[in-house]
Enzyme design. Structure first.
Site, short mmCIF file in Angstrom:
data_model
loop_
_atom_site.label_atom_id
_atom_site.label_comp_id
_atom_site.label_asym_id
_atom_site.label_seq_id
_atom_site.Cartn_x
_atom_site.Cartn_y
_atom_site.Cartn_z
N ASP A 112 39.88 -13.86 -2.34
CA ASP A 112 40.68 -14.15 -3.54
C ASP A 112 39.85 -14.05 -4.82
OD1 ASP A 112 42.79 -14.74 -1.80
OD2 ASP A 112 42.13 -16.82 -1.59
N GLU A 126 31.52 -15.12 -13.64
CA GLU A 126 30.39 -16.06 -13.57
C GLU A 126 29.24 -15.46 -12.77
OE1 GLU A 126 29.23 -20.72 -12.72
OE2 GLU A 126 31.05 -19.94 -11.79
N ASN A 166 27.48 -18.66 -40.58
CA ASN A 166 26.24 -19.15 -41.18
C ASN A 166 24.98 -18.65 -40.44
OD1 ASN A 166 26.41 -20.56 -38.86
ND2 ASN A 166 26.44 -22.60 -39.79
N ASP A 176 0.84 -1.21 0.00
CA ASP A 176 0.00 0.00 0.00
C ASP A 176 0.87 1.26 0.00
OD1 ASP A 176 -2.39 1.36 -0.10
OD2 ASP A 176 -2.73 1.33 2.06
#
Length: 362
Positions: free
Chosen positions: A282, A326, A359, A91
């Site tokens: 690291d 990653e 392609n 709200d």
């Protein structure tokens, strides 16, 4: 008004949420709750500065962009806090933000958790609640989560910048129709004189597709609000996306990696800040980092919404770690990227990572 079991439960939940949520400057302080035979009393801090709505009306609606930013940053900051704790407000509107004093620059406090609820990161709610002008399309479709609050902040920002509501009609059903079908007007006066960043900000909040909206934390790093001095909190979205990434097929992971490589440095800023909040060792993070970061923000509300249980979904990270590259692949949302003006370019660049032979098919 507590005449039914449901209304009694609502007040109980409101007190429970107020009690459990503590520790944010823009959150109304809760002191105590008690009851006698006739009433329930909730004791909160006194905010003497009146509602945000009254200040908007007193200004005839229009805020300068700088003044609007000061308001929006406070709203985003407290909503980001609530969402991380697993609380959806449901709200958000100018009436529910009070200023502590009459001073022009007084801080604002978010109040009224009467419609709020605890919610886990992957959960959907289905009851239609809120105020018509501020209600998100997916709430009307009866399947929504925290993004519904973001839509409401978009409506508030729109009002601050131009002084009128983005969705309007004479009846409630008319307003709902407008919310579901109409696009907010960003062309008429005063919008031509509003900065491109501010317009982009509003657009990224008032997207009918909830998956394409920014989170409150992401919005704090948006170019319109960016401030290198500001501390950015942890974003629960990162946890949700990484859970999906860990369950994804190898092809999907590679596609996400290609997308993340197509992003520019300033588009990676939010991800860099989130990665740093996990305090990598690291240059890598594992399950422990995710657990520690979340525990740092722990309140009773987070326990109540059982957010820590969500860490089970990240279990694969107990046996391996993730570097920043990653992490970027894991923590980006293709839906959010699709909302960017640059989407075609990003997708094209990502496609090139795969398309080696000339392609044009993968």
């Amino acid at each position: 008004q507590m005449t039914t079991a449901i209304s009694i439960e609502d007040v109980r939940r409101e007190v429970k949420i107020l009690k459990a949520l503590s520790g944010h400057n823009n959150l109304v302080k809760f002191y105590d709750a008690c009851e006698d035979a006739l009433n329930v009393y909730i004791v909160m801090e006194l905010c003497e500065g009146g509602e945000l709505l009254d200040r908007i009306l007193a200004r005839g609606g229009r805020y300068t962009e700088e003044d609007a930013k000061a308001i929006v940053v406070q709203i985003l900051s407290v909503v980001a806090f609530c969402h991380l704790q697993g609380v959806v407000h449901r709200d958000l509107k100018p009436e529910n933000f009070l200023f502590t004093t009459r001073d022009e620059n007084a801080p604002m406090k978010l109040i009224d958790f009467g419609l709020s609820d605890f919610i886990r990161p992957d959960e959907r709610l289905n009851d239609i609640v809120g105020s018509a002008y501020y209600v998100a399309p997916e709430v009307l479709h009866r399947s929504y989560s925290m993004e519904a609050d973001i839509w409401s902040i978009g409506v508030i920002t729109y009002i601050l910048l131009c002084g009128s509501r983005p969705f309007w009609a004479r009846t409630e059903s008319g307003i709902f129709r407008s919310v579901l079908r109409a696009d907010p007007n960003l062309d008429d006066s005063p919008w031509p004189s509003v900065s491109a960043e501010a317009k982009d900000f509003v657009k990224r909040f008032l997207n009918k597709d909830y998956r394409k909206r920014m989170t409150a934390v992401q919005a704090l790093t948006h170019p319109w609000l960016r401030d290198d001095q500001r501390q950015i909190p942890l974003d629960i979205l990162v946890y949700r996306l990484i859970k999906q990434y860990l369950r994804a097929t190898p092809l999907k992971r590679l596609a996400l990696k290609a997308l993340s490589k197509a992003l520019k440095d300033d588009e990676l800023l939010y991800l860099r800040l989130q990665f740093d909040l996990l305090e990598p060792r690291d240059g890598v993070v594992s399950l422990d980092n995710f657990r520690t970061a979340l525990t740092r923000y722990l309140t009773d509300a987070m326990k109540e919404s059982r957010i820590l249980e969500f860490l089970h979904a990240l279990e694969p990270l107990a046996y391996r770690s993730m570097d920043f590259e990653e992490f970027c692949a894991a923590a980006i949302s293709p839906y959010q990227l699709e909302a960017l003006d640059r989407w075609e370019e990003i997708a094209g660049t990502a496609f090139q990572h795969f398309e080696q032979e000339g392609n044009r098919v993968i």
